[in-house]
Structure formats: C-alpha cells, structure tokens
Enzyme design. Structure first.
Site, PDB file in Angstrom:
ATOM      1  N   CYS A  99      -0.394   4.188   2.220  1.00  0.00           N
ATOM      2  CA  CYS A  99      -0.199   3.956   3.669  1.00  0.00           C
ATOM      3  C   CYS A  99       1.267   4.147   4.051  1.00  0.00           C
ATOM      4  O   CYS A  99       1.589   4.794   5.041  1.00  0.00           O
ATOM      5  CB  CYS A  99      -0.587   2.536   4.071  1.00  0.00           C
ATOM      6  N   ASP A 100       2.167   3.544   3.286  1.00  0.00           N
ATOM      7  CA  ASP A 100       3.565   3.454   3.711  1.00  0.00           C
ATOM      8  C   ASP A 100       4.526   4.348   2.934  1.00  0.00           C
ATOM      9  O   ASP A 100       5.678   4.518   3.350  1.00  0.00           O
ATOM     10  CB  ASP A 100       4.040   1.994   3.598  1.00  0.00           C
ATOM     11  N   CYS A 158       0.842  -1.208   0.000  1.00  0.00           N
ATOM     12  CA  CYS A 158       0.000   0.000   0.000  1.00  0.00           C
ATOM     13  C   CYS A 158       0.873   1.254   0.000  1.00  0.00           C
ATOM     14  O   CYS A 158       1.459   1.611   1.024  1.00  0.00           O
ATOM     15  CB  CYS A 158      -0.899  -0.006   1.234  1.00  0.00           C
TER      16      CYS A 158
END
Ligand code: NAP
Length: 319
Positions: A144-145, A141
């Site tokens: 997200c990261d 992701c």
C-alpha cells in the site's frame, strides 16, 4: 428489524471465506458471506503471489498477485450462487438449532451453520512515535505505502515471513532497507530469509529492537537498541514498516475454545467447540498460515458445515 434466513453464513471474505463460499454454494447450500470491508482480506496486499500452487510469476495470469487471486475467487463464488453483503457482524448467539447474527445495520441473519473466517490483524509495537507517525512514515503494509518511499531509506521491523517478504518488495523501491529483528535469526521460511540476507539493497540488524520513532511532520529517524549490550543509537530514515505478527479477530466468538495465542481450536473437519460453528483461515489455530492453507481450510469447513446442516435437517442423512 428484518431477519434474513440462510443455511450457511460465512463471516469474512478472505481466501478462507471465499473458498468456503464457493464450496458451500456448489454443495447446494444457501450461502451468505458478510464482510465488513472489501472481499479479499489480507491477501489483497500480497504484491507477488509466488507460492500459491499454479500461480507462479511472471506468466501466472490470472493470479500473479493476491488481489488477482481473490478477485477470481470472489467471481467464482458469485457464479456458483453465493450471496455477498458488505456488513460487519456485531454479535453471534445460538438460539435452539439456529445462530442469530446481528449485523452492524441492525439486521439479523438466522443461519443453520456459521463459518468464522475473520482472519487476523497486524500487531502494533506500542513504541513512542508509532501512533503519532502512522500514515506519516509508519506503515503496516508495504504494497500500500511502499511507492511513497521510492529512493528513500526505510526500516522493516520483524523477522517472520511478512517482514522478509515485505522487505524484499520494498528493496525494489527504496534506496536502502534496514531490517531490524530482536533475535539472532529470522523466523521466516528459508527461501524468504535468504533472499533478504543476500539482497545488496538490504542490511539486517539482528539482536536489535526498535525503541522509538522520531520526526516532525513525518518520520526522520528511529532509536534502535542492541538487545545484548543495551546500547542505543539513532538511525536516520524516512519510513518504518512494522511486521510484528498478527492478532486473531475473535471478539465475535468469545465462548469458542482457543489456543494460548487466542487462535480458535478446531477438529480436523474445522468444527469449533460449539456445534454448528466452523472456522477457517488465519483466525484458526494452525502451524502454517498461508493463502493456500486458508483456501483448503475453507473448503473443508464448507464440506463439514454441509454435512452438519444435512444432519440437522434429517438426523438419518449422511453426506
Ligand atoms: P510471525 O511469523 O508471527 O512473525 C512475527 C515477527 O515479529 C517475529 O519475527 C517476531 O519475533 C517479531 N515480533 C513479535 N513481537 C515483537 C515485538 N514486540 N517486538 C519486536 N519484534 C516482534 O508473523 P508474520 O510474519 O506477520 O506472519 C503471520 C503469518 O502469515 C505466519 O503464519 C506467516 O507464515 C504467514 N505469512 C506467510 C507469507 C508467505 O508465505 N509469503 C508472507 C507473510 C505472512 P520473534 O521471531 O523473536 O518471535
């Protein structure tokens, strides 16, 4: 344990489930949506939603991101009377004219019709180091990261829409993005693929596969292999983002008819092979998986489910 009675149970609250909830509630059905995690599904991770009709950045409020859109869809479904529960489903069985769905908490929901909108999950590559460095450089992701990789070098594995869209997103954060794809061309839509190919922050390695991820406390390098020559080499880098496709989440409905990849087959009205079960979104067999397609399928599934419920209650009725 308690049994809750509803007319329409929707399993999964991604764009397909949320759209079905709104359409079902507006059709005056008693609708319950169950979702194991938060409403939104995979759309929560779409950083810039540029291809949903009407949502075009930068002045596309309230839906410039996937999270904005699904939040608005959730509010809309609630406003029309759909109920939501954060709860996974353990099993689904048909008993006479009803479906009995056992929830994770032991409760049972009895429904006249069910819409399966359980979506899909990311496929893993199962190469050495993938599991070991998950959360320590390996990710599925980018939104997200990605922020953890500001100014660093990252690898993106895959050649589909997700790989190209996420590589583009990562190129705004990382100092360098290397896209590694096993074939000689991208599978992604042209608009997404050409942006990656033209991006000076990105390099593309076609005919190359990821063999191994190496590191100590975190990722330090990868081993890549030329698929034509079999020659492999080490590339230093800090992150590995894997977008190797998706796997439909169908364990709840093993008896439904599926395609060769395991996606659920339906008729044009989204009816699955067991009467009373409808299906919408990424879990359904479809040539094109998009948020707008999922939302459209959710609407069709709710419409068909409403007609089915009417027929069950009054075999002479038509909707
Ligand atoms: P996808 O379209 O199935 O692409 C998966 C990619 O991973 C392919 O390029 C495939 O290679 C590669 N791959 C699969 N197994 C591999 C392996 N073992 N080793 C190395 N590479 C492997 O999946 P996706 O990109 O995740 O997209 C999923 C769905 O969501 C699609 O329907 C897509 O259109 C949709 N989506 C749309 C958008 C958008 O419109 N902005 C964004 C994201 C996703 P091959 O090409 O060689 O098969």
């Amino acid at each position: 344990m308690v049994t809750t009675d509803v007319e329409l149970l929707i399993i999964g609250a991604g764009p397909a489930g949320l759209s079905a909830a709104q359409y079902g509630a507006r059709a005056n059905l008693q609708v319950l949506v169950i979702e194991a995690l938060a409403p939104g599904g995979q759309a929560l991770f779409i950083d810039t939603l540029e291809n949903y009709p009407g949502c075009f950045p930068p002045d596309s409020q309230p839906c410039s991101s996937g999270a904005d859109l699904v939040e608005a869809m959730h509010r809309q479904a609630l406003a029309f009377g759909a109920a939501f529960r954060t709860q996974g489903a353990r099993s689904l069985e048909k008993e006479g004219d009803f479906f009995m769905v056992l929830l994770e908490n032991g409760e049972t929901v009895r429904a006249r019709a069910v819409i399966v909108a359980t979506g899909s999950r990311r496929r893993t590559l199962d190469v050495p180091g993938e599991q070991e460095f998950l959360g320590r450089g390996v990710s599925y992701c980018a939104s997200c990261d990605g922020p953890f990789f500001k100014g660093k070098k990252v690898f993106v594995i895959g050649g589909g829409d997700a790989a190209c869209a996420e590589a583009q997103f990562l190129s705004r954060l990382a100092s360098q993005v290397m896209v590694v794809h096993r074939r000689d061309r991208f599978r992604a839509q042209k608009a997404l693929a050409s942006r990656v190919l033209q991006n000076p922050q990105s390099t593309v390695r076609f005919n190359t596969r990821l063999k191994e991820i190496r590191g100590d406390l975190k990722v330090r390098s990868v081993i890549l292999e030329d698929t034509h020559t079999g020659v492999s080499w080490e590339e230093v880098g800090d992150g590995v983002f894997i977008f190797a496709g998706t796997i439909p989440q169908t364990t709840l409905v093993p008896a439904l008819t599926k395609d060769e990849q395991g996606y659920i087959l339906t008729d044009p009205g989204m009816a699955a092979s067991i009467p009373g079960i409808f299906c919408a979104g990424d879990v359904r067999s479809s040539p094109f998986r998009q948020v707008v397609v999922a939302a459209g399928e959710g609407a069709v599934a709710a419409h068909s489910a409403a007609a089915y419920i009417d027929r069950m209650k009054d075999p002479g009725a038509s909707r």
